[in-house]
Design a protein around this motif. Sequence first.
Motif, short mmCIF file in Angstrom:
data_model
loop_
_atom_site.label_atom_id
_atom_site.label_comp_id
_atom_site.label_asym_id
_atom_site.label_seq_id
_atom_site.Cartn_x
_atom_site.Cartn_y
_atom_site.Cartn_z
N THR A 58 0.85 -1.18 0.00
CA THR A 58 0.00 0.00 0.00
C THR A 58 0.89 1.24 0.00
OG1 THR A 58 -1.72 -1.15 1.27
CG2 THR A 58 -1.80 1.27 1.24
N ASP B 51 0.61 5.46 -0.05
CA ASP B 51 -0.23 6.65 -0.02
C ASP B 51 0.59 7.82 0.52
OD1 ASP B 51 -0.05 5.91 2.64
OD2 ASP B 51 -2.18 5.54 2.92
N LEU C 58 2.16 5.02 -6.69
CA LEU C 58 1.55 6.25 -6.17
C LEU C 58 1.66 7.34 -7.23
CD1 LEU C 58 0.28 7.65 -3.65
CD2 LEU C 58 2.60 8.44 -3.10
N ALA D 162 -2.62 11.72 -5.66
CA ALA D 162 -2.99 11.17 -4.35
C ALA D 162 -2.53 12.07 -3.21
CB ALA D 162 -2.41 9.77 -4.18
#
Length: 506
Positions: free
Chosen positions: A125, A127, A427, A431
Motif C-alpha cells: 500500500t 499513499d 503512487l 494522491a
Amino acid sequence: MERYRIRRLRVALLAVTAASGLLLTGCSGTDDGGGSNASDRSGRGYASAPGGEQHSGPDDSREVAPSPDYLSTFALDVDTASYGYARRTLAEGRLPDPSTVRPEEFVNSFRQDYDRPDGNGFTVTVDGARTTEHDWSLVRVGLATRGAEDAADRPPAALTFVIDISGSMGEPGRLDLAKDSLDTMTDQLRDDDSVAIVTFSDEAERVLPMTRLDGHRGEVHDAIDSLEPTDSTNLGAGVETGYETAEDGLRDGATNRVVLISDALANTGDTDSETILERIASERREHGITLFGVGVGSDYGDALMEELADKGDGHTAYVSDEEDARKVFVEQLPQNIDLTARDAKAQVAFDPETVQEFRLIGYDDRKVADDDFRDDSVDGGEVGPGHTVTALYAVRTKEGADGHLATATVRWLDPDTRAPHEESGRLETGALDTSVHRASPRFQVTTLAAYFADTLRSTDGHRTSLPGCPSLSELSEQARDLARTTEDEDVSQLADAIGEAQGLHD
C-alpha cells in the motif's frame, strides 16, 4: 532508470555528557515559548547510554538523496524496542538518549489498516499527504502479511528461552516479570510445542533441555520457578549455549527460535559484539534458527540487542510492565511463531520527472545497496504472520508535478522453498491532495509517531528533520484527538509519552 546507490549525508550528533545538556524542542525548530539551547540535566536530562558511551547519528534537516539518486532500498524490520524503551525513560522523568531513538520502530509500534494477502507474502500500500511546508509531502509505504493463524493451524514451535539472571535482573520489573510471563505463556502453548531454558550470569547453564510440553508442563513451570538472580552478565556465553541447545533440539517442520530475555549489558566473558554476532550468523545460515530479543530494565543495552536481532534474522521488543509482557509473551509470541517471508527487502523508485528530492525516515541500520535488491544472498528481514511494516518518506515534488510519483516493490523468499517473489504498488501525484492533518486516522498516527521520534532525536533548536513538524504542544493535542477518534489504547499511551516529553521540556 539507472540504479544508483543512495548517498547519505552524515552529521555527527553533539556528544551527550553529564556536563552538557541539550534542549528538547519541537522538530519545527521552535516551541511554545521559544527557549534557549541549554538544559539543566539534573532531574530532567537525557537517559545516558549504557556504559557511558557517546553516540553519533544523523541530525541534519535534509538527509536526502539528491538528483540523480532515485532509488531507496532497505531490509524489512519489525522491531519496536526503541519506542518501548523511550516510553519507559520518559515515564521515569528522563529524555531518551537520541542514539536510541529509531523512528521506524516508533512507527511500527502501531496497528495499521492495510489490506492483507491470503497466503504467504505481502500486500503493498502506497499513499501520502501534504505537509505544511511548501512542496513537501510524507509518503507511506505499507507492507502487510497475512493475518496470524489460529494456534491450532500453525506449525509446532521449538522455543529456546535464554534468560539473563545476572544481579541487575533482580530489580523489580525484570526477572520477576519474565517468570510470570513465561509461566502464563507455557500454559497457552500447544502440547506439540517444545521449550528449552538456558540461563546465564557469570556462566551459562542449560536448565531444561528441549522438552515437549505434552505431559511435561510441570517440569517447565518448575524450571521457570527456580530462576533466581545471581552475579555478572556473560551474555556471550548465554547466546552460545542457547544456540547449542536450540541446535540439539531442532525439529523438522517446526519453527526453531531462540528468545533472549536480557538488559543486554554484557560485562563478563566475551563482550565483543562481533564475536557474539558471528555465532548467531552461522547458526542462522546452517539451521534457520531465528532470534527474538526481549529487552528489560531502565539501563538497557539497546544497540547490542538490536544488532543481535538483526544478525539473528529476528526482531526486538521491550517490556517494562505487566501489560507489555502480556502483549509480547502471551499474545505476540505464540501467534507469530511462524514465518511468512525470509530475507525480505523493499525498494522504492521515485520518478525523476516529478520528485525533486526525498528521504527515508529511519532504517539507518537497515539500508541495502540498490544493486543488491535482487541478490538473494544479501541478508534481508524475516517477517511473520500478522505483521505490518511501514516506511515513511519525506518527499519534495517538483513545481507543477503531475503524474507518476513512486513505485514500491517488496522482494522476499518463501520460508520453505526459498523461491523468490515480488509485489509492487504505485503512487500518483494526484494522491497527495490531502493534508497530513486531514488524512485517514491511521496515516495520522503514523506521521505523529514519526514526528515525535524526530523531536526526541533532535539535537538543537536550529535544525529540522521532517518538513512541517508541529511543536510538542501541538503534537500532544493531536495525539489526544487521535486517541479519542481511534479508541486505541496504544495511541493513548503515545499521547501520554508526548505529554511527558513536553513536561520535561517545560
